[in-house]
Scaffold this motif. Structure first.
Motif, PDB file in Angstrom:
ATOM      1  N   GLY A 114       0.816  -1.207   0.000  1.00  0.00           N
ATOM      2  CA  GLY A 114       0.000   0.000   0.000  1.00  0.00           C
ATOM      3  C   GLY A 114       0.847   1.253   0.000  1.00  0.00           C
ATOM      4  N   CYS A 124      -0.802   9.546  -4.310  1.00  0.00           N
ATOM      5  CA  CYS A 124      -1.338  10.204  -3.111  1.00  0.00           C
ATOM      6  C   CYS A 124      -0.390  11.287  -2.602  1.00  0.00           C
ATOM      7  N   LYS A 185      -8.671   5.539  10.802  1.00  0.00           N
ATOM      8  CA  LYS A 185      -9.363   4.247  10.843  1.00  0.00           C
ATOM      9  C   LYS A 185     -10.680   4.314  11.606  1.00  0.00           C
ATOM     10  N   SER A 198     -15.888   5.794   5.090  1.00  0.00           N
ATOM     11  CA  SER A 198     -14.678   4.997   5.296  1.00  0.00           C
ATOM     12  C   SER A 198     -13.556   5.501   4.412  1.00  0.00           C
ATOM     13  N   VAL A 199     -12.336   5.147   4.781  1.00  0.00           N
ATOM     14  CA  VAL A 199     -11.162   5.488   3.973  1.00  0.00           C
ATOM     15  C   VAL A 199     -11.280   4.860   2.588  1.00  0.00           C
ATOM     16  N   LYS A 200     -11.764   3.636   2.543  1.00  0.00           N
ATOM     17  CA  LYS A 200     -11.884   2.933   1.261  1.00  0.00           C
ATOM     18  C   LYS A 200     -12.812   3.684   0.314  1.00  0.00           C
ATOM     19  N   GLU A 201     -13.906   4.234   0.821  1.00  0.00           N
ATOM     20  CA  GLU A 201     -14.819   4.989  -0.033  1.00  0.00           C
ATOM     21  C   GLU A 201     -14.128   6.197  -0.658  1.00  0.00           C
ATOM     22  N   ILE A 203     -10.891   6.486  -1.275  1.00  0.00           N
ATOM     23  CA  ILE A 203      -9.930   5.999  -2.271  1.00  0.00           C
ATOM     24  C   ILE A 203     -10.645   5.596  -3.559  1.00  0.00           C
ATOM     25  N   ILE A 235      -6.616  -1.185  -4.396  1.00  0.00           N
ATOM     26  CA  ILE A 235      -7.435  -0.320  -3.534  1.00  0.00           C
ATOM     27  C   ILE A 235      -7.426  -0.848  -2.114  1.00  0.00           C
ATOM     28  N   ASN A 236      -7.539  -2.165  -1.967  1.00  0.00           N
ATOM     29  CA  ASN A 236      -7.510  -2.765  -0.631  1.00  0.00           C
ATOM     30  C   ASN A 236      -6.149  -2.580   0.031  1.00  0.00           C
ATOM     31  N   THR A 239      -5.855   0.984   1.124  1.00  0.00           N
ATOM     32  CA  THR A 239      -6.726   1.200   2.282  1.00  0.00           C
ATOM     33  C   THR A 239      -6.069   0.688   3.555  1.00  0.00           C
ATOM     34  N   GLU A 243      -5.238   3.013   6.739  1.00  0.00           N
ATOM     35  CA  GLU A 243      -5.959   2.743   7.984  1.00  0.00           C
ATOM     36  C   GLU A 243      -5.053   2.204   9.085  1.00  0.00           C
TER      37      GLU A 243
END
Length: 279
Positions: A114, A124, A185, A198-201, A203, A235-236, A239, A243
């Motif tokens: 990541g 990023c 997180k 969420s952080v994933k959203e 990204i 993406i995972n 994330t 997090e």
């Protein structure tokens, strides 16, 4: 007893808005936020309480020896003291920071992948730079603003427009300062409008680069907002890095063991002590 509810915003000309303070005194942003925030977050600076509390009075006298007595124990200098404390509260023990300091096992393999994406394909670092992985620039990303949901109520136009509401320059409309990425997180309201959970959203939104706020004119959209082409696996990985790799789980070290008033931290009033049942 009536339940105390958190104050999310304050009234501004009949509408709801975030606290704003005109910086006519030359203070930095954190200081002006602390001054404005006292009215919002139930942080009452009572000069009589300070003068009558031997410990607090001594601390104010030590911190502000050159300030006249009639000005020393006021809201302004209480807010400046709070800002000075806030400047010491930083995430500095996250796995990524430990890894940078030579602790090879601080990051998992997924977190390392990541991190590679963060400083590579994910781009990023283009906005999230510096010690706090934040930045000094403002960007419009077409995110839902503070008035786009029922969560926030009616938001005034100045607040909605972010940087543009302050500068009055239409080219700055809906541009917001790059935030830090540490300790996200446990945060479930992300983006300046709180529309991401969420952080994933976040990204995924940045990866797709499709604006959702039709009030933002296309020419104002940041040049850094474009599709990244990240796969689901990437993406995972990204994330997990943000997090977990950027999460300092020991922020309790900044909590005072006690307060001179005998009240609770952080809401140091008698009502909060009763509500929370703290000793």
């Amino acid at each position: 007893m009536e339940e105390l509810k958190p104050i999310k915003a304050r009234k501004l000309n009949g509408q709801i808005g975030t606290p704003k303070e005109t910086n006519t005194l030359g203070f930095e942003g954190l200081e002006t936020q602390a001054i404005a925030g006292l009215d919002v977050h139930r942080l009452i600076i009572n000069p009589k309480m300070i003068v009558n509390n031997e410990t607090y009075k001594a601390l104010f006298d030590e911190a502000y020896p050159d300030i006249p007595i009639e000005e020393r124990y006021t809201k302004l200098y209480g807010a400046l003291a709070i800002a000075a404390y806030e400047r010491t509260v930083v995430a500095s023990e996250a796995p990524f920071q430990k890894w940078l300091q030579g602790e090879d096992g601080a990051l998992t393999e997924t977190e390392k992948q990541g991190a590679i994406l963060f400083f590579g394909k994910g781009k990023c670092y283009m906005c999230h730079s510096g010690p706090a992985l934040s930045g000094m620039e403002f960007h419009a990303l077409g995110i839902y603003d503070l008035g786009s949901s029922d969560v926030h109520g009616s938001i005034d136009e100045v607040t909605k427009k972010g940087r543009g509401g302050f500068t009055k320059n239409p080219e700055d409309d809906y541009a917001f300062k790059t935030p830090t990425l540490y300790n996200l997180k446990d945060v479930h309201f992300l983006g300046h409008g709180g529309s991401f959970t969420s952080v994933k959203e976040v990204i995924i939104y940045k990866n797709n680069a499709v604006i959702v706020n039709n009030e933002v004119v296309l020419k104002n959209i940041s040049s850094q907002f474009y599709p990244l082409g990240l796969t689901d696996i990437e993406i995972n990985q990204l994330t997990v890095f943000v997090e977990n790799g950027l999460y300092d789980d020991n922020l309790e070290r900044y909590v005072p063991e006690s307060l001179p008033t005998g009240q609770c931290f952080p809401n140091a009033d008698a009502q909060a002590k009763e509500d929370t049942g703290c000793n």
